[in-house]
Motif scaffolding. Structure first.
Motif, PDB file in Angstrom:
ATOM      1  N   ILE A  30       0.838  -1.197   0.000  1.00 28.54           N
ATOM      2  CA  ILE A  30       0.000   0.000   0.000  1.00 28.54           C
ATOM      3  C   ILE A  30       0.877   1.253   0.000  1.00 28.54           C
ATOM      4  CG2 ILE A  30      -1.649   1.342   1.380  1.00 28.54           C
ATOM      5  CD1 ILE A  30      -2.891  -1.328   2.253  1.00 28.54           C
ATOM      6  N   ASP A  31       1.933   1.239   0.822  1.00 31.55           N
ATOM      7  CA  ASP A  31       2.853   2.385   0.858  1.00 31.55           C
ATOM      8  C   ASP A  31       3.474   2.627  -0.517  1.00 31.55           C
ATOM      9  OD1 ASP A  31       2.418   2.823   3.519  1.00 31.55           O
ATOM     10  OD2 ASP A  31       4.230   1.799   4.206  1.00 31.55           O
ATOM     11  N   TYR A  32       3.874   1.551  -1.147  1.00 34.03           N
ATOM     12  CA  TYR A  32       4.507   1.678  -2.461  1.00 34.03           C
ATOM     13  C   TYR A  32       3.530   2.286  -3.476  1.00 34.03           C
ATOM     14  CZ  TYR A  32       6.929   0.523  -6.781  1.00 34.03           C
ATOM     15  OH  TYR A  32       7.535   0.610  -8.001  1.00 34.03           O
ATOM     16  N   LEU A  33       2.338   1.730  -3.527  1.00 31.41           N
ATOM     17  CA  LEU A  33       1.354   2.220  -4.503  1.00 31.41           C
ATOM     18  C   LEU A  33       1.036   3.685  -4.255  1.00 31.41           C
ATOM     19  CD1 LEU A  33      -1.244  -0.713  -4.724  1.00 31.41           C
ATOM     20  CD2 LEU A  33       0.901  -0.433  -5.934  1.00 31.41           C
ATOM     21  N   GLU A  34       0.874   4.028  -2.987  1.00 30.23           N
ATOM     22  CA  GLU A  34       0.514   5.391  -2.650  1.00 30.23           C
ATOM     23  C   GLU A  34       1.607   6.368  -3.081  1.00 30.23           C
ATOM     24  OE1 GLU A  34      -0.014   6.164   1.555  1.00 30.23           O
ATOM     25  OE2 GLU A  34      -1.629   7.545   1.046  1.00 30.23           O
ATOM     26  N   GLU A  35       2.859   5.975  -2.873  1.00 24.38           N
ATOM     27  CA  GLU A  35       3.950   6.884  -3.174  1.00 24.38           C
ATOM     28  C   GLU A  35       4.333   6.891  -4.653  1.00 24.38           C
ATOM     29  OE1 GLU A  35       7.136   7.131  -0.264  1.00 24.38           O
ATOM     30  OE2 GLU A  35       8.578   7.021  -1.914  1.00 24.38           O
ATOM     31  N   ASN A  36       4.211   5.751  -5.291  1.00 26.57           N
ATOM     32  CA  ASN A  36       4.822   5.624  -6.612  1.00 26.57           C
ATOM     33  C   ASN A  36       3.878   5.560  -7.805  1.00 26.57           C
ATOM     34  OD1 ASN A  36       7.645   5.753  -6.124  1.00 26.57           O
ATOM     35  ND2 ASN A  36       7.531   3.749  -5.158  1.00 26.57           N
ATOM     36  N   ILE A  37       2.607   5.481  -7.571  1.00 33.50           N
ATOM     37  CA  ILE A  37       1.695   5.415  -8.721  1.00 33.50           C
ATOM     38  C   ILE A  37       0.771   6.635  -8.708  1.00 33.50           C
ATOM     39  CG2 ILE A  37      -0.194   4.127  -9.810  1.00 33.50           C
ATOM     40  CD1 ILE A  37       1.121   1.585  -9.027  1.00 33.50           C
TER      41      ILE A  37
HETATM   42  C1  LIG Z   1       8.898   4.023  -4.643  1.00 33.21           C
HETATM   43  O1  LIG Z   1       9.754   3.533  -5.684  1.00 33.21           O
HETATM   44  C2  LIG Z   1      11.132   3.692  -5.423  1.00 33.21           C
HETATM   45  C3  LIG Z   1      11.874   3.265  -6.684  1.00 33.21           C
HETATM   46  O2  LIG Z   1      11.469   1.994  -7.121  1.00 33.21           O
HETATM   47  C4  LIG Z   1      11.485   2.866  -4.187  1.00 33.21           C
HETATM   48  O3  LIG Z   1      12.854   2.993  -3.891  1.00 33.21           O
HETATM   49  C5  LIG Z   1      10.658   3.320  -2.996  1.00 33.21           C
HETATM   50  O4  LIG Z   1      10.919   2.513  -1.886  1.00 33.21           O
HETATM   51  C6  LIG Z   1       9.180   3.274  -3.357  1.00 33.21           C
HETATM   52  N1  LIG Z   1       8.374   3.801  -2.262  1.00 33.21           N
HETATM   53  C7  LIG Z   1       7.759   3.025  -1.354  1.00 33.21           C
HETATM   54  C8  LIG Z   1       6.986   3.735  -0.282  1.00 33.21           C
HETATM   55  O5  LIG Z   1       7.797   1.807  -1.378  1.00 33.21           O
END
Ligand SMILES: *[C@@H]1O[C@H](CO)[C@@H](O)[C@H](O)[C@H]1NC(C)=O
Ligand SMILES: *[C@@H]1O[C@H](CO)[C@@H](O)[C@H](O)[C@H]1NC(C)=O
Length: 140
Positions: A30-37
């Motif tokens: 969820i953290d990844y999607l929120e930050e990166n998409i």
């Molecule tokens: C967002 O993507 C970057 C590059 O792939 C990654 O280093 C980072 O950890 C990601 N953010 C989160 C919150 O996972």
């Protein structure tokens, strides 16, 4: 929190991780999607009703498929994003696998056009549903 309780909570948490508890992966996803998409599409959110949490999570899993199809056309790290969406969907599925979702699905609507929201709201909604679901399981 009482120290004794804190330790047993930690133990539970660690035991959960070792047994493949999907929650830590889910939160990371969820953290990844929120930050990166970023996505311009509007999402139909399921209302947060106590009787409908499992169904709402099931709807969110379906919506994540849509994210893959409609939100990644300009993605730079396409494979990584697809991976994180799939991981999040799988982890969500695991949290509801053991539940009797059929009973609550029938009375809950997946798509409510009055509740069309942004991608960020959609992700926040998944976070809230996950928390509500975990709280409900702890208390039952
Ligand atoms: C967002 O993507 C970057 C590059 O792939 C990654 O280093 C980072 O950890 C990601 N953010 C989160 C919150 O996972
Ligand atoms: C699942 O739903 C069926 C039908 O409503 C019910 O009979 C059964 O007890 C439920 N099982 C659990 C584990 O809640």
């Amino acid at each position: 929190m009482d120290r004794r309780y804190r330790i047993s909570f930690l133990t539970l948490f660690l035991a959960g991780c070792l047994q493949g508890n999907p929650i830590p992966r889910l939160l990371a996803g969820i953290d990844y999607l929120e930050e990166n998409i970023t996505c311009d599409k509007q999402f139909s959110l399921s209302r947060l009703q106590d009787s409908c949490i499992v169904a709402a999570l099931a709807c969110s899993i379906k919506e994540l498929d849509t994210v893959k199809v409609e939100c990644l056309d300009k993605a730079v790290h396409l494979e990584s994003m697809q991976h994180h969406i799939s991981m999040t969907a799988t982890a969500l599925q695991k949290t509801i696998d053991k539940e009797n979702s059929t009973t609550d699905t029938s009375e809950c609507i997946c798509e409510d056009k009055r509740l069309e929201k942004s991608f960020k709201d959609f992700i926040q909604n998944i976070r809230h549903l996950t928390q509500a679901h975990a709280a409900k399981r702890l208390s039952s």
